[in-house]
Enzyme design. Structure first.
Site, PDB file in Angstrom:
ATOM      1  N   TYR A  53      11.104   9.018   1.284  1.00  0.00           N
ATOM      2  CA  TYR A  53      11.172   7.782   0.431  1.00  0.00           C
ATOM      3  C   TYR A  53      11.619   8.309  -0.905  1.00  0.00           C
ATOM      4  CZ  TYR A  53       7.882   5.805   3.612  1.00  0.00           C
ATOM      5  OH  TYR A  53       7.070   5.173   4.571  1.00  0.00           O
TER       6      TYR A  53
ATOM      7  N   ALA B 205       3.092  -0.536   5.013  1.00  0.00           N
ATOM      8  CA  ALA B 205       2.825  -0.742   6.306  1.00  0.00           C
ATOM      9  C   ALA B 205       2.262  -2.273   6.609  1.00  0.00           C
ATOM     10  CB  ALA B 205       1.919   0.123   6.611  1.00  0.00           C
TER      11      ALA B 205
ATOM     12  N   HIS C 211      12.905  -2.443   2.001  1.00  0.00           N
ATOM     13  CA  HIS C 211      12.215  -1.365   2.233  1.00  0.00           C
ATOM     14  C   HIS C 211      13.174  -0.121   1.940  1.00  0.00           C
ATOM     15  CE1 HIS C 211       9.359  -3.138   4.731  1.00  0.00           C
ATOM     16  NE2 HIS C 211      10.382  -4.024   5.448  1.00  0.00           N
ATOM     17  N   LEU C 212      12.560   1.108   1.310  1.00  0.00           N
ATOM     18  CA  LEU C 212      13.115   2.120   1.051  1.00  0.00           C
ATOM     19  C   LEU C 212      14.013   2.710   2.238  1.00  0.00           C
ATOM     20  CD1 LEU C 212      10.144   2.744  -0.948  1.00  0.00           C
ATOM     21  CD2 LEU C 212      11.882   3.513  -2.361  1.00  0.00           C
ATOM     22  N   SER C 213      13.136   3.216   3.179  1.00  0.00           N
ATOM     23  CA  SER C 213      13.538   3.760   4.415  1.00  0.00           C
ATOM     24  C   SER C 213      14.206   2.593   5.273  1.00  0.00           C
ATOM     25  CB  SER C 213      12.526   4.468   5.302  1.00  0.00           C
ATOM     26  OG  SER C 213      11.571   3.404   5.439  1.00  0.00           O
TER      27      SER C 213
ATOM     28  N   HIS D 190       4.144  -4.573   9.330  1.00  0.00           N
ATOM     29  CA  HIS D 190       4.316  -4.512  10.772  1.00  0.00           C
ATOM     30  C   HIS D 190       2.933  -5.300  11.496  1.00  0.00           C
ATOM     31  CE1 HIS D 190       7.384  -1.672   9.522  1.00  0.00           C
ATOM     32  NE2 HIS D 190       6.497  -0.858   8.778  1.00  0.00           N
TER      33      HIS D 190
ATOM     34  N   ARG E 254      13.162   4.509  12.646  1.00  0.00           N
ATOM     35  CA  ARG E 254      12.121   5.312  12.562  1.00  0.00           C
ATOM     36  C   ARG E 254      11.197   4.985  13.797  1.00  0.00           C
ATOM     37  NH1 ARG E 254       9.465   5.001   6.846  1.00  0.00           N
ATOM     38  NH2 ARG E 254       8.146   6.753   7.690  1.00  0.00           N
TER      39      ARG E 254
ATOM     40  N   ASN F 128       7.896  -5.384  -1.163  1.00  0.00           N
ATOM     41  CA  ASN F 128       8.094  -4.216  -0.146  1.00  0.00           C
ATOM     42  C   ASN F 128       6.510  -4.488   0.354  1.00  0.00           C
ATOM     43  OD1 ASN F 128       7.916  -2.068   1.316  1.00  0.00           O
ATOM     44  ND2 ASN F 128       8.875  -0.717  -0.166  1.00  0.00           N
TER      45      ASN F 128
ATOM     46  N   GLU G 100      12.619  -9.434   1.788  1.00  0.00           N
ATOM     47  CA  GLU G 100      11.653  -7.974   2.196  1.00  0.00           C
ATOM     48  C   GLU G 100      12.411  -6.968   2.075  1.00  0.00           C
ATOM     49  OE1 GLU G 100       9.450  -8.115   5.904  1.00  0.00           O
ATOM     50  OE2 GLU G 100      10.501  -6.446   6.513  1.00  0.00           O
TER      51      GLU G 100
ATOM     52  N   ASP H 283       1.578 -15.553   6.361  1.00  0.00           N
ATOM     53  CA  ASP H 283       1.208 -16.823   6.115  1.00  0.00           C
ATOM     54  C   ASP H 283       1.291 -17.385   4.752  1.00  0.00           C
ATOM     55  OD1 ASP H 283       0.893 -17.289   8.909  1.00  0.00           O
ATOM     56  OD2 ASP H 283      -1.331 -17.283   9.081  1.00  0.00           O
TER      57      ASP H 283
ATOM     58  N   PRO I  51       0.860  -1.262   0.119  1.00  0.00           N
ATOM     59  CA  PRO I  51       0.047   0.000  -0.088  1.00  0.00           C
ATOM     60  C   PRO I  51       0.669   1.411   0.052  1.00  0.00           C
ATOM     61  CG  PRO I  51      -0.173  -0.977   2.127  1.00  0.00           C
ATOM     62  CD  PRO I  51       0.479  -2.263   1.317  1.00  0.00           C
ATOM     63  N   ASN I  52       0.293   2.213  -0.763  1.00  0.00           N
ATOM     64  CA  ASN I  52       1.036   3.641  -0.664  1.00  0.00           C
ATOM     65  C   ASN I  52       2.169   3.643  -1.649  1.00  0.00           C
ATOM     66  OD1 ASN I  52      -1.214   4.993   0.911  1.00  0.00           O
ATOM     67  ND2 ASN I  52      -0.129   3.692   2.422  1.00  0.00           N
TER      68      ASN I  52
ATOM     69  N   ARG J  62       7.499   0.541  13.467  1.00  0.00           N
ATOM     70  CA  ARG J  62       8.068   0.183  12.027  1.00  0.00           C
ATOM     71  C   ARG J  62       9.418  -0.482  12.398  1.00  0.00           C
ATOM     72  NH1 ARG J  62       5.665   3.642   8.185  1.00  0.00           N
ATOM     73  NH2 ARG J  62       5.377   5.488   9.314  1.00  0.00           N
TER      74      ARG J  62
ATOM     75  N   ARG K 186       5.137  11.154  -2.775  1.00  0.00           N
ATOM     76  CA  ARG K 186       4.782  10.811  -0.980  1.00  0.00           C
ATOM     77  C   ARG K 186       6.061  11.203  -0.364  1.00  0.00           C
ATOM     78  NH1 ARG K 186       4.842   4.751   0.995  1.00  0.00           N
ATOM     79  NH2 ARG K 186       4.060   5.014   3.231  1.00  0.00           N
TER      80      ARG K 186
HETATM   81  C1  DQA Z   1       8.298   1.130   3.719  1.00  0.00           C
HETATM   82  C2  DQA Z   1       8.282   1.280   5.393  1.00  0.00           C
HETATM   83  C3  DQA Z   1       6.953   1.030   6.028  1.00  0.00           C
HETATM   84  O1  DQA Z   1       6.794   1.159   7.454  1.00  0.00           O
HETATM   85  C4  DQA Z   1       6.026   2.174   5.214  1.00  0.00           C
HETATM   86  O2  DQA Z   1       4.685   1.778   5.900  1.00  0.00           O
HETATM   87  C5  DQA Z   1       5.840   1.978   4.002  1.00  0.00           C
HETATM   88  C6  DQA Z   1       7.086   1.970   3.288  1.00  0.00           C
HETATM   89  C7  DQA Z   1       9.423   1.407   3.131  1.00  0.00           C
HETATM   90  O3  DQA Z   1       9.691   1.099   2.039  1.00  0.00           O
HETATM   91  O4  DQA Z   1      10.527   2.264   3.693  1.00  0.00           O
HETATM   92  O5  DQA Z   1       4.589   2.272   3.524  1.00  0.00           O
HETATM   93  O6  DQA Z   1       8.103  -0.108   3.479  1.00  0.00           O
END
Ligand code: DQA
Length: 148
Positions: free
Chosen positions: A23, A76, A99-101, A79, A106, A73, A97, A86, A10-11, A110, A18
């Protein structure tokens, strides 16, 4: 030839606009293009983004019939989605897995990933290049396990 499903949660469709201080400026389309370029002719990359947990799970299930690994990725969902965890455990495909950040630097919520324990590994904090590093790790893992 390794076939990889790249999943964006998501997002992540908003990348480029964003929270750019966190990011970066790179869009999801660019990331997908870079992954296809990095894979070259040795691997096939299919990409999928959704803001919906169930759609991501459906995609993980269908990957069972064609993919050799997952690069994900989960946004959210990382978490708190036991359902995605599963699904990953259920299809038993090697998963990385990303993550950009740097999620560990943080907010406290997270710091925990419920998905990482069923993954080969996690890459976090290198901006969009986390995906490239994750792909590299995943492809190496797949080829080393085939060679055994
Ligand atoms: C994220 C980190 C997550 O905590 C956050 O909810 C995201 C982006 C990252 O790529 O840094 O949507 O997965």
């Amino acid at each position: 030839m390794a076939r990889i499903l790249v999943l964006h949660g998501p997002n992540l469709n908003l990348l480029g606009t964003r929270e750019r201080s966190i990011y970066g400026n790179v869009t999801l389309e660019t990331i997908d293009r870079e992954l296809v370029a990095a894979a070259g002719t040795d691997s096939e990359i299919r990409t999928f983004q959704s803001n919906h947990e169930g759609l991501l799970i459906d995609e993980i299930h269908s990957a069972r019939s064609w993919a050799d690994g997952l690069l994900m990725n989960p946004g959210a969902f990382t978490h708190y989605s036991y359902a995605i965890r599963d699904a990953v455990a259920g299809v038993a495909l090697p998963t990385v897995e990303v993550h950009l950040s740097n999620v560990h630097s943080r907010e406290a919520f997270r710091h925990r990933s419920v998905i990482a324990p069923v993954c080969v590994g996690q890459i976090s904090g290198f901006g969009w290049r986390s995906y490239l590093l994750g792909l590299q790790g995943l492809l190496s893992f797949i080829s080393e396990n085939r060679a055994e």
